[in-house]
Design a protein around this motif. Sequence first.
Motif, PDB file in Angstrom:
ATOM      1  N   GLN A 227       0.834  -1.191   0.000  1.00 55.34           N
ATOM      2  CA  GLN A 227       0.000   0.000   0.000  1.00 55.34           C
ATOM      3  C   GLN A 227       0.872   1.246   0.000  1.00 55.34           C
ATOM      4  O   GLN A 227       1.988   1.243   0.525  1.00 55.34           O
ATOM      5  CB  GLN A 227      -0.961   0.032   1.194  1.00 55.34           C
ATOM      6  CG  GLN A 227      -0.331   0.232   2.536  1.00 55.34           C
ATOM      7  CD  GLN A 227      -1.364   0.576   3.605  1.00 55.34           C
ATOM      8  OE1 GLN A 227      -1.721   1.744   3.754  1.00 55.34           O
ATOM      9  NE2 GLN A 227      -1.825  -0.446   4.329  1.00 55.34           N
ATOM     10  N   LEU A 228       0.348   2.266  -0.636  1.00 54.24           N
ATOM     11  CA  LEU A 228       0.982   3.580  -0.618  1.00 54.24           C
ATOM     12  C   LEU A 228       0.194   4.474   0.322  1.00 54.24           C
ATOM     13  O   LEU A 228      -1.047   4.531   0.255  1.00 54.24           O
ATOM     14  CB  LEU A 228       1.006   4.195  -2.019  1.00 54.24           C
ATOM     15  CG  LEU A 228       2.019   3.600  -2.999  1.00 54.24           C
ATOM     16  CD1 LEU A 228       1.711   4.035  -4.425  1.00 54.24           C
ATOM     17  CD2 LEU A 228       3.441   4.019  -2.622  1.00 54.24           C
ATOM     18  N   GLU A 229       0.906   5.168   1.185  1.00 58.24           N
ATOM     19  CA  GLU A 229       0.268   6.080   2.126  1.00 58.24           C
ATOM     20  C   GLU A 229       0.775   7.490   1.861  1.00 58.24           C
ATOM     21  O   GLU A 229       1.976   7.746   1.879  1.00 58.24           O
ATOM     22  CB  GLU A 229       0.597   5.677   3.559  1.00 58.24           C
ATOM     23  CG  GLU A 229      -0.011   6.615   4.600  1.00 58.24           C
ATOM     24  CD  GLU A 229       0.419   6.264   6.002  1.00 58.24           C
ATOM     25  OE1 GLU A 229      -0.324   5.526   6.675  1.00 58.24           O
ATOM     26  OE2 GLU A 229       1.517   6.709   6.417  1.00 58.24           O
ATOM     27  N   ARG A 231       0.654  11.295   3.175  1.00 59.18           N
ATOM     28  CA  ARG A 231       0.291  12.122   4.320  1.00 59.18           C
ATOM     29  C   ARG A 231       0.875  13.523   4.159  1.00 59.18           C
ATOM     30  O   ARG A 231       1.967  13.706   3.631  1.00 59.18           O
ATOM     31  CB  ARG A 231       0.774  11.503   5.629  1.00 59.18           C
ATOM     32  CG  ARG A 231       2.284  11.443   5.775  1.00 59.18           C
ATOM     33  CD  ARG A 231       2.695  11.089   7.197  1.00 59.18           C
ATOM     34  NE  ARG A 231       2.345   9.725   7.531  1.00 59.18           N
ATOM     35  CZ  ARG A 231       2.644   9.146   8.695  1.00 59.18           C
ATOM     36  NH1 ARG A 231       3.282   9.839   9.626  1.00 59.18           N
ATOM     37  NH2 ARG A 231       2.319   7.903   8.937  1.00 59.18           N
ATOM     38  N   THR A 239      -4.622  12.099   5.619  1.00 59.49           N
ATOM     39  CA  THR A 239      -3.811  10.977   5.149  1.00 59.49           C
ATOM     40  C   THR A 239      -4.686  10.016   4.352  1.00 59.49           C
ATOM     41  O   THR A 239      -5.834   9.738   4.716  1.00 59.49           O
ATOM     42  CB  THR A 239      -3.163  10.255   6.333  1.00 59.49           C
ATOM     43  OG1 THR A 239      -2.325  11.189   7.024  1.00 59.49           O
ATOM     44  CG2 THR A 239      -2.342   9.071   5.873  1.00 59.49           C
ATOM     45  N   GLN A 240      -4.102   9.503   3.256  1.00 64.83           N
ATOM     46  CA  GLN A 240      -4.848   8.590   2.401  1.00 64.83           C
ATOM     47  C   GLN A 240      -3.983   7.385   2.060  1.00 64.83           C
ATOM     48  O   GLN A 240      -2.755   7.490   1.970  1.00 64.83           O
ATOM     49  CB  GLN A 240      -5.288   9.300   1.114  1.00 64.83           C
ATOM     50  CG  GLN A 240      -6.171  10.519   1.386  1.00 64.83           C
ATOM     51  CD  GLN A 240      -6.684  11.162   0.119  1.00 64.83           C
ATOM     52  OE1 GLN A 240      -7.005  10.467  -0.848  1.00 64.83           O
ATOM     53  NE2 GLN A 240      -6.778  12.485   0.119  1.00 64.83           N
ATOM     54  N   GLN A 241      -4.649   6.218   1.911  1.00 59.34           N
ATOM     55  CA  GLN A 241      -3.954   4.978   1.544  1.00 59.34           C
ATOM     56  C   GLN A 241      -4.518   4.449   0.231  1.00 59.34           C
ATOM     57  O   GLN A 241      -5.710   4.591  -0.052  1.00 59.34           O
ATOM     58  CB  GLN A 241      -4.118   3.909   2.638  1.00 59.34           C
ATOM     59  CG  GLN A 241      -3.373   4.202   3.922  1.00 59.34           C
ATOM     60  CD  GLN A 241      -4.180   5.072   4.868  1.00 59.34           C
ATOM     61  OE1 GLN A 241      -5.409   5.075   4.829  1.00 59.34           O
ATOM     62  NE2 GLN A 241      -3.501   5.815   5.732  1.00 59.34           N
ATOM     63  N   LEU A 275       5.352  10.338   1.160  1.00 57.57           N
ATOM     64  CA  LEU A 275       4.760   9.172   0.518  1.00 57.57           C
ATOM     65  C   LEU A 275       5.477   7.933   1.041  1.00 57.57           C
ATOM     66  O   LEU A 275       6.706   7.820   0.898  1.00 57.57           O
ATOM     67  CB  LEU A 275       4.906   9.279  -1.002  1.00 57.57           C
ATOM     68  CG  LEU A 275       4.260   8.174  -1.841  1.00 57.57           C
ATOM     69  CD1 LEU A 275       2.745   8.158  -1.656  1.00 57.57           C
ATOM     70  CD2 LEU A 275       4.609   8.347  -3.307  1.00 57.57           C
ATOM     71  N   ARG A 276       4.731   7.033   1.648  1.00 59.57           N
ATOM     72  CA  ARG A 276       5.319   5.829   2.256  1.00 59.57           C
ATOM     73  C   ARG A 276       4.859   4.602   1.498  1.00 59.57           C
ATOM     74  O   ARG A 276       3.701   4.496   1.082  1.00 59.57           O
ATOM     75  CB  ARG A 276       4.927   5.728   3.732  1.00 59.57           C
ATOM     76  CG  ARG A 276       5.329   6.944   4.556  1.00 59.57           C
ATOM     77  CD  ARG A 276       4.770   6.847   5.967  1.00 59.57           C
ATOM     78  NE  ARG A 276       5.455   5.817   6.738  1.00 59.57           N
ATOM     79  CZ  ARG A 276       4.897   5.143   7.740  1.00 59.57           C
ATOM     80  NH1 ARG A 276       3.624   5.370   8.059  1.00 59.57           N
ATOM     81  NH2 ARG A 276       5.596   4.249   8.392  1.00 59.57           N
ATOM     82  N   LEU A 278       4.286   0.739   2.116  1.00 53.85           N
ATOM     83  CA  LEU A 278       4.083  -0.118   3.275  1.00 53.85           C
ATOM     84  C   LEU A 278       3.650  -1.512   2.841  1.00 53.85           C
ATOM     85  O   LEU A 278       3.209  -1.731   1.701  1.00 53.85           O
ATOM     86  CB  LEU A 278       3.002   0.480   4.187  1.00 53.85           C
ATOM     87  CG  LEU A 278       3.185   1.948   4.604  1.00 53.85           C
ATOM     88  CD1 LEU A 278       1.950   2.431   5.353  1.00 53.85           C
ATOM     89  CD2 LEU A 278       4.438   2.111   5.446  1.00 53.85           C
ATOM     90  N   GLY A 282       0.163  -2.475   6.562  1.00 54.98           N
ATOM     91  CA  GLY A 282       0.654  -1.196   7.039  1.00 54.98           C
ATOM     92  C   GLY A 282       1.625  -1.274   8.194  1.00 54.98           C
ATOM     93  O   GLY A 282       2.047  -0.230   8.720  1.00 54.98           O
ATOM     94  N   ALA A 285       7.345  -0.820   6.936  1.00 56.89           N
ATOM     95  CA  ALA A 285       7.645   0.266   5.988  1.00 56.89           C
ATOM     96  C   ALA A 285       8.816  -0.141   5.115  1.00 56.89           C
ATOM     97  O   ALA A 285       9.902  -0.436   5.611  1.00 56.89           O
ATOM     98  CB  ALA A 285       7.963   1.546   6.733  1.00 56.89           C
TER      99      ALA A 285
END
Length: 904
Positions: A227-229, A231, A239-241, A275-276, A278, A282, A285
């Motif tokens: 997943q991309l997070e 924030r 924040t969105q995933q 941009l993370r 994960l 989640g 990382a």
Amino acid sequence: MTRMGLLMAGMALTAQVGLAQHPRPDFERRDWQSLNGIWEFQFDPQNVGVEQNWHSLTKPYERTIRVPFAWESQLSGIGDTNYKGVAWYRREFTLPENWRGRRIWLCFGAVDHHATVWVNGERVGEHEGGYSEFRFDITPHVRFDRPNTLSVRVEDHTERETPLGKQVPDWYTSVSGIWQTVWLEATGAACIQYFKIVPQADEAGVPTGVVEFTVELERAAVREPLQLELRSRNRAFPTQQFGVLETETEKTFRLVLQNPRLWTPDSPHLYEFELRLLSEDGKRAYDAVRGYFGVRAVRWGKYGESDFSYVLLNGKPIYLRGALDQSYNPDGLYTAPDDEFLKRDIELAKRAGFNMLRIHIKADEPRKLYWADKLGMLIQADIPCFFTPSERARRLFEKTMRDQIRRDYNHPSIIIWTVFNEEWGIGRLTEENRAHRVDWTLQMYRLAKELDPTRLVQDNTGWAHLETDLNSFHWYGRNVDLFRHQYQIVNRQEVGVGKGWNYIDGRVSRGEPFINNEYGYLAAFDGDGDWSWGGLALTNTLRSLNRLVGYVYTELTDIEWEHNGVYNYDRSPKEYGFDFWAERMSVRDVFATDFLVIDLPAIKRAAPGETVQVPILFSHYSGRFVDKPFTLLYRLDYIDALGNRRRGQLQRQVFTTTPQYRLTPLTIANLQLPDEPCLATLVVWAEDWNRRRVHTNYTQWLVGMEQLPAFELKRGRVILRFKPTEYVASAFNLQSQPEKPMQGKHWARGHGYVEYAVAIPEGVSLSEVKRVRLRMEVGAKAGREKVDWAQRVHPDDYPQTDGKKYPSRVLVEIAGERVATWELPDDPADARGVLSHWAGVERGSYGYLMEATLPMTPVLRARLQQDRQIRIRLIVPPELPGGIAIYGASMGCYPMEPTVVLEY
């Protein structure tokens, strides 16, 4: 301590003091390590390094170099501007223990031109191209228990079929080797390789608040869902995933901003984010990258009821007030000495009134673009050119363009890509080169549009367009009134849909915005001179063209032997002298957002008492005066033939509303010029509703100077005028007179004297004379002491006034008696020297109005009655041998000959 230990200590210190910031604020990882600093270094002129395994030598290299500065630069510690060929770099680095088990990336901002890289003796990759960022995954080659050795072989011959820009012998000092930051980064097994950010806009070009992200992933062996997070780093959005399937290496998603704050030069708002990458749940990382974006859109088209096109920023016209930026500096050449230097360049441009920089034929350091983003400076980015066409040249050019557009895509400051400049590398169209000049040129233009459909793209700036988003032209020259005549015709007759002016191959305009993309009174090869007066005249003409929607002045700073900068090469200020004629006027008025146009030729001569009509127009692009008033004020001042300044009567008019984004006639001022010989100056300015100055401009007439007599009786005085060149003796230790005599000026260099014998006309009685007064315009006279680039000599060198002064002293003798000592601060040249500009000789040069008085005594009266002449000797003493320059009525600042006044 060993040599390598000393080097390591030096590297650490240099990284802290110099270029220690992350080189990519738009794509920044927390886990990174700068490798800038002191490296081992050795030239390899015989190209034997590979054969002799220099990448694994245990003995030290012969020299050291400071990275990331080209070996030609002074900051590198090498400063060799002649060597071309192969060179080797080496240093050690250690890795933090908490990076163990992660992927290690070795990153290079730019290396010119071909780089081969080894880590611990193992080859990890190579790269060709002097402007592109590149990186290698060196995880299999590094160790954590002891230092790692990094070796880099660089080969650069400054070949004309490679992308070079202006780092060629025809232009400026070349740049070789590592010239941008080298660094390490650590990521997880999967990582974010790249992202592209596109703010969406409606049909009118106004951003909607929807921002599209396209993220490229490097998965390696990771095949699980991720997943991309996204924030916000300052809570600007929630924040969105976004889920990433196990087969996906690219993910596109959209962020919706409520009430978005738009990016403009006046309000450069940036949305900072992280941009993370994960694991699906989640909890783990893999990677995190910090960046930012600005919400803005650019396109071209008509606006309102206009019959011509504008550049539209966020759906509204913006007048492009650009400066050409070679982006060189004296000590680091292509590389800024530090981050503050990059920031200050943007600040200096804004201080001068510009809202755009055209970074000229160079893919610049990303941190410069960062400061443009952050401080609010539009950027026109040129693609570095080659000079000799070939298949290799075309291949390398395309690669460079692809890399540059990809790297710099997310900078909101960049609004224009320029593919080619003045046909460099593509040549003039002939039957023989059509495939290269037309087919391939169009291919590159269309490729740039495909790579980045969100920005404007020029095919070839200056002339000879095929397909383009801007109909641009270039102009340089001294004949400012010819320029006005030519381009007012072009503006009226040649701009618009279906017009073929400025196009080739039978093509015509689609109605693209009409802009100037280079102009200057002082061209590159015109020497070290003053551009102030001519620059103002040319800019006034540009702002008088109602269809023109932008310009690029050449240039922001001097560079090496080229001296047309707003600032000197070292970024120190120049003096312009505008405020001598119009109080509070500065260079910022030349490049102002809102501009009062005086629609007359720059050079004007008139008869005493003549009535003139002066059209005054307002180029209004700020939008401040659509529903708020401003006051137009103007005043006719003059300097008479004795150097006295006279101030005229102030006139004013109030305008309650003014249309925006257009040129509007305000008034035609009917003026009666003074009824005596003089230099008349019309000063025009505007004030807003709070009486704050909006803009200032001026124009001038030389009135009745051909009627100036050598002998005149006026108001109880006898006025005796003489020419600067009518000396009876001029004897100086360095140079006693100019190589070529000039009308209106005499000068001599060093120490010595110049003497005049001023005849007293028959019939002039001396019996009642109380004093003899001498008035004249005088300055110092330098040789090449003020020239900034002594390596190149130009016959017209006459440097513009700045902080480098050349003072002199003059001891004044009248009739054999010492009467005054004149301290002359400088040998200046700027807008105060308007008459020298009009004369076209030693342009801009002028002196200071000086005066000396000798009281009449019986002995002096008797001597003058006997000789019937007044001897004037001007002595420059050896203790301050700054020479002397004496100005007449046709040169300098004051419309006067050297003058003796007999006062009764």
